[in-house]
Design a protein around this motif. Structure first.
Motif: not given
Length: 623
Positions: A181-185, A194-197, A229-234, A204-207
């Motif tokens: 279960y992932a609450h957010d992605v 994935t945010s596995e609340i 979860v959110w990630v910076n541009a780099a 983290l996954y390679n898709v």
């Protein structure tokens, strides 16, 4: 599928009830007559729009002139507390947790108002997955792949991949991710976060190959309830929220997914320890834009991710208390730079922030005689903005504020004389300030200080002190992390030389967890010292029982246990599909929940006290 008639009531308000603002101003606010949830933005040419999730649909506001929003219509749908919206091309895609599937809105006709012909629903029956009629969340990457999180069907709420680019407005199922279960992605450069609340971690996954999802690594977030979860541009730093009272926003170096490293944690210092809850974080130009429920929207400079500093905020919530009230979503990606802020009860706010890099102060505090590092020294910049740096085992501290200038800086530490020095700090850089402190010797002598757990889960505190002549002040302080202490009670005592005085008090507020206590002892001349730190661990010791179990739909579920009278508890129920509901109930020795408010089938029930989990179990509800 069901269509609901709906009328939008918008009202431009002169918002005067906000609690605080820093480097942010209000352009406008729009009131709705219903609960609202998330918000997203859309830009076409010179025009900007807010897409607002309502209890019964998605409303579109033209915010090109942010002071005068214009209603462009509402795409209606089933009643749902949760709506999450994203865009790709000229289409908006919206999830809900009720039914009808994925809402698709054609935005290409804007600035004309939308009509019923501009939206539809996608409710697929996917082989091996089943009917997908509700999801918690959606993310769309730059390539046009959609990622559905927390959906119905036979993937346990794990991510479903859909193609939104081949035929815009007509999704196509591609494949599915792990059945977790992932609450957010969030996805960037084919790396999925994935945010596995319920597991309390981000994974983290390679898709790159949607038919072959590859696990890369994971990390448990500080409060074990990973919401987003959110990630910076780099792609080097990830920032996570835990949707729990007093939880921090955590910063993670993810440049090596197999070795994720924690860098820092941020909490709004002005309300720390009061039960505030972070909801979602977005990242724009290394700023964190956080929807922080009762604190409103908070902007943090994370360009130095090991020293995150608040640089702007705007509080939309005017109610009493904290909890899951106030700002749900904050969208910071419009070309104008305005932030769209959705407050669940007060409506949509268009906020104009002044982004600025923090003025940071960093350094080391050591003993003036031995040169040894001083642990738990406090460094405070004399400024109205709340700030505080704490030294670690190496004596190092990091702090900062939004405003540059020359300030007095107060440095204190247990058993050392306080020191005030001057420092000049500048936006976008860190000033290094290394200082020494001299050990202090005070005529006040603490003979004993004790903290122990009482029979009713209260903390009993007592101390003995020998004093000289004068009026002395004792500040009893409490901490949840052993670093940041807040005064909970102040005792004044007039004494004669050589007299031993005994004191005692009770702390009835803590819930399950470990708490730290100390005394700040203040002399008549206002010099002070700190006593030793005592810690107490509270475990919810009462046996919790839920009955009847199983029970029929409509019956009352009774919950008994060693609850504190008149304290509010949160009862959270989750289905096997990951759907969740929660209720706040006042407790005596028992309380009850109507099973109509639970899910048919197996329910995973959790009880929280002040944001801390004190019970988990299962309840079977039969139709």
């Amino acid at each position: 599928m069901k269509r609901l008639a709906f009328a939008v009531l918008t009202a431009m308000l002169c918002w005067s009830g906000v609690n605080a603002q820093l480097n942010a101003s209000l352009e406008s606010s729009t009131s709705y007559g219903v609960h609202i949830s998330d918000v997203w933005g859309y830009a076409s040419g010179a025009n900007e729009y807010a897409l607002v999730g309502l209890w019964n649909g998605v409303n579109i506001l033209d915010v090109t002139d942010p002071a005068n929003p214009v209603d462009k219509g509402t795409a209606t749908g089933p009643n749902s507390t949760w709506r999450d919206i994203k865009t790709f091309g000229d289409y908006a895609y919206c999830t809900n947790e009720s039914n009808d599937g994925l809402l698709i809105i054609d935005l290409s006709g804007l600035p004309n108002s939308i009509t019923a012909s501009d939206w539809s629903y996608w409710e697929p029956n996917i082989p091996g997955v089943g009917v997908v009629n509700d999801c918690h969340n959606i993310f769309i990457d730059d390539n046009g792949y959609g990622y559905l999180a927390g959906c119905s069907g036979n993937n346990s709420g794990g991510i479903l991949y859909i193609d939104l680019f081949t035929t815009p407005g007509t999704p196509t199922y591609v494949d599915k991710g792990p059945a977790v279960y992932a609450h957010d992605v969030f996805v960037q450069n084919n790396i999925m976060f994935t945010s596995e609340i319920y597991a309390g971690k981000m994974s983290l996954y390679n898709v790159a190959d949607k038919t072959n999802t590859i696990f890369l690594g994971d990390a448990s977030t500080p409060s074990d309830f990973t919401h987003n979860v959110w990630v910076n541009a780099a792609g080097t730093m990830a920032f996570a929220t835990d949707e729990v009272a007093n939880a921090p926003i955590s910063a993670w170096d993810v440049s090596d997914p197999g070795n994720i490293v924690a860098k820092d944690q941020f909490k709004p210092l002005a309300t720390i320890g009061t039960g505030v809850i972070p909801h979602n974080v977005h990242v724009a130009d290394d700023y964190l834009i956080i929807s922080h429920y009762s604190d409103g929207v908070v902007v943090v400079d994370a360009s130095a991710p090991d020293n995150m500093i608040e640089v702007a905020n705007y509080d939309t919530y005017t109610g009493a208390g904290q909890g899951y009230n106030g700002n749900w979503g904050a969208f910071p990606f419009l070309p104008s730079g305005n932030i769209l802020v959705s407050d669940q009860d007060n409506g949509l706010f268009v906020v104009n922030p002044t982004y600025m890099r923090a003025a940071r102060l960093e350094g080391k505090i050591t003993d003036a005689t031995s040169g040894a590092a001083i642990l738990n020294a406090t460094v405070v910049i004399d400024d109205p903005q709340a700030n505080e740096g704490k030294t670690d085992f190496n004596g190092d501290y990091k702090t900062g504020i939004a405003t540059a200038g020359t300030f007095n800086v107060t440095i204190t530490a247990p058993n050392y004389d306080a020191k005030i020095v001057s420092a000049t700090i500048s936006n976008g850089s860190a000033t290094i300030l290394d200082e020494t402190l001299s050990a202090t010797s005070l005529p006040l002598e603490l003979l004993a200080f004790d903290a122990k757990l009482g029979l009713q889960n209260e903390v009993e505190l007592s101390w003995d002190a020998a004093q000289s002549d004068g009026i002395f002040e004792f500040e009893l302080q409490r901490s949840e992390d052993g670093m940041i202490f807040r005064t909970m009670e102040t005792v004044f005592k007039e004494s004669m030389p050589g007299i031993t005085n005994s004191f005692s008090t009770t702390d009835n507020l803590p819930s399950s967890g470990t708490y730290y206590y100390r005394l700040k002892m203040v002399e008549p001349d206002r010099s002070f010292d700190y006593g030793p730190i005592r810690d107490v661990t509270l475990n919810f010791g009462g046996l919790v029982e839920l009955f009847p179990n199983p029970l029929k739909k409509g019956d009352l579920l009774t919950i008994t246990g060693d609850f504190v009278r008149n304290r509010e508890y949160v009862v959270r129920a989750s289905s096997i599909l990951g759907q969740a509901m929660q209720y706040v109930v006042p407790a005596n020795d028992l309380f009850s929940v109507n099973s109509q408010r639970l899910f048919s089938g197996m329910n995973y029930v959790e009880i929280l006290e002040n944001g801390n989990l004190i019970y988990s179990g299962k309840v079977l509800v039969r139709d």
